[in-house]
Motif scaffolding. Structure first.
Motif, short mmCIF file in Angstrom:
data_model
loop_
_atom_site.label_atom_id
_atom_site.label_comp_id
_atom_site.label_asym_id
_atom_site.label_seq_id
_atom_site.Cartn_x
_atom_site.Cartn_y
_atom_site.Cartn_z
N ASN A 55 1.05 -0.66 0.08
CA ASN A 55 0.10 -0.15 0.03
C ASN A 55 0.93 0.91 0.32
N LYS A 56 2.26 1.37 0.29
CA LYS A 56 3.27 2.68 -0.21
C LYS A 56 3.67 2.70 -1.38
N GLU A 57 3.41 4.08 -1.53
CA GLU A 57 3.95 4.64 -2.93
C GLU A 57 5.23 4.18 -2.96
N ILE A 58 5.01 4.68 -4.46
CA ILE A 58 6.81 4.29 -4.69
C ILE A 58 8.14 4.87 -4.16
N ASP A 59 7.35 6.06 -4.63
CA ASP A 59 8.47 6.48 -4.50
C ASP A 59 8.96 6.19 -2.31
N GLN A 60 7.97 6.23 -1.64
CA GLN A 60 8.39 5.91 -0.23
C GLN A 60 9.41 4.27 -0.40
N LYS A 61 8.57 3.60 -0.72
CA LYS A 61 9.72 2.47 -1.41
C LYS A 61 10.56 2.94 -1.40
N ILE A 62 11.14 3.95 -2.54
CA ILE A 62 12.37 4.37 -3.14
C ILE A 62 12.97 4.71 -1.67
N ASN A 63 12.36 5.64 -0.84
CA ASN A 63 13.87 6.35 0.22
C ASN A 63 13.25 4.95 1.45
N ASP A 64 13.00 4.37 1.56
CA ASP A 64 13.10 2.73 2.75
C ASP A 64 14.32 2.00 1.50
N LEU A 65 14.74 1.49 0.66
CA LEU A 65 15.46 1.09 0.08
C LEU A 65 16.47 1.99 0.56
N ILE A 66 16.50 3.08 0.07
CA ILE A 66 17.76 4.30 -0.14
C ILE A 66 18.11 3.89 1.50
N LYS A 67 17.50 4.39 2.33
CA LYS A 67 17.77 3.73 4.18
C LYS A 67 18.15 2.90 4.61
N GLU A 68 17.99 1.59 3.73
CA GLU A 68 18.01 0.24 3.87
C GLU A 68 19.37 0.07 3.37
N VAL A 69 19.81 0.62 1.66
CA VAL A 69 20.95 0.16 1.86
C VAL A 69 22.20 1.65 2.26
N GLU A 70 22.13 2.60 2.75
CA GLU A 70 23.02 3.11 3.94
C GLU A 70 23.28 2.56 4.57
N LYS A 71 21.99 1.78 6.10
CA LYS A 71 22.67 1.91 6.67
C LYS A 71 22.80 -0.37 7.20
N THR A 72 22.64 -0.18 6.63
CA THR A 72 22.99 -2.36 6.38
C THR A 72 24.15 -2.35 6.49
N ASP A 73 24.99 -3.32 6.89
CA ASP A 73 26.42 -4.01 6.59
C ASP A 73 26.50 -5.32 6.12
N GLY A 74 26.81 -5.94 5.27
CA GLY A 74 26.34 -7.56 4.79
C GLY A 74 25.67 -7.04 3.69
N LEU A 75 25.11 -6.59 3.21
CA LEU A 75 24.47 -6.99 2.07
C LEU A 75 25.03 -7.98 0.95
N MET A 76 23.86 -8.25 0.28
CA MET A 76 24.12 -9.65 -0.84
C MET A 76 24.43 -8.85 -2.14
N PHE A 77 24.68 -9.11 -3.20
CA PHE A 77 24.38 -8.56 -4.52
C PHE A 77 24.49 -9.75 -5.39
N SER A 78 23.83 -10.18 -6.19
CA SER A 78 24.83 -11.04 -7.22
C SER A 78 24.69 -12.23 -6.88
N GLY A 79 24.14 -12.81 -4.94
CA GLY A 79 24.85 -14.21 -4.82
C GLY A 79 25.92 -14.14 -4.60
N GLY A 80 26.77 -12.17 -3.74
CA GLY A 80 28.36 -12.54 -2.93
C GLY A 80 27.77 -11.65 -2.44
N PRO A 81 29.23 -10.57 -1.58
CA PRO A 81 28.96 -9.30 -0.59
C PRO A 81 29.20 -8.46 -1.11
N MET A 82 28.26 -7.53 -1.05
CA MET A 82 28.50 -6.10 -2.28
C MET A 82 29.87 -4.93 -1.68
#
Length: 135
Positions: A80-107
């Protein structure tokens, strides 16, 4: 792929093989064999692992790079969130999270910065296009 993903998920939670084995009610050496690719878990153990790490089985097996379970309550809330809010949430998640995975490996950090720049640019472009379409 399973062996690598299991080990990364376990390490990201700072779990020992022994602690994970205790949760699964199996021996620590079995976890070691899973992580070395010398043994594969049965369906019940796969489901327990997916539930424990809150990922889907396809992610564990390397059939998708999206770890989020399809029936995740987070997914249902976000519909139910608008896409701009989803993008903001994703940006915050990428900014604050350590150990993110990308294409099957650590980013790595350069990839993280490029991803953040692309997300911000995409959001800005979409906002401008949306404003122009309203005129």
């Amino acid at each position: 792929m399973f062996s690598k993903r299991l080990k990364l998920l376990r390490l990201n939670k700072n779990l020992s093989q022994k602690n994970l084995a205790t949760y699964l009610n199996i021996s620590p050496s079995t976890i070691g064999m899973y992580e070395q690719g010398r043994r594969q878990p049965d369906q019940e153990t796969l489901q327990k692992l997916a539930n424990y790490f809150n990922v889907n089985i396809d992610y564990l097996l390397g059939r998708t790079n999206n770890p989020v379970p399809l029936d995740s309550s987070d997914n249902n809330i976000n519909h139910n969130k608008e896409i701009d809010q989803k993008i903001n949430d994703l940006i915050k998640e990428v900014e604050k999270t350590d150990g993110l995975m990308f294409s099957g490996g650590p980013m790595d950090e350069p990839t993280r910065e490029v991803l953040l720049k692309m997300l911000r640019t995409t959001k800005d472009m979409a906002e401008k296009m949306n404003e122009n379409n309203k005129k």
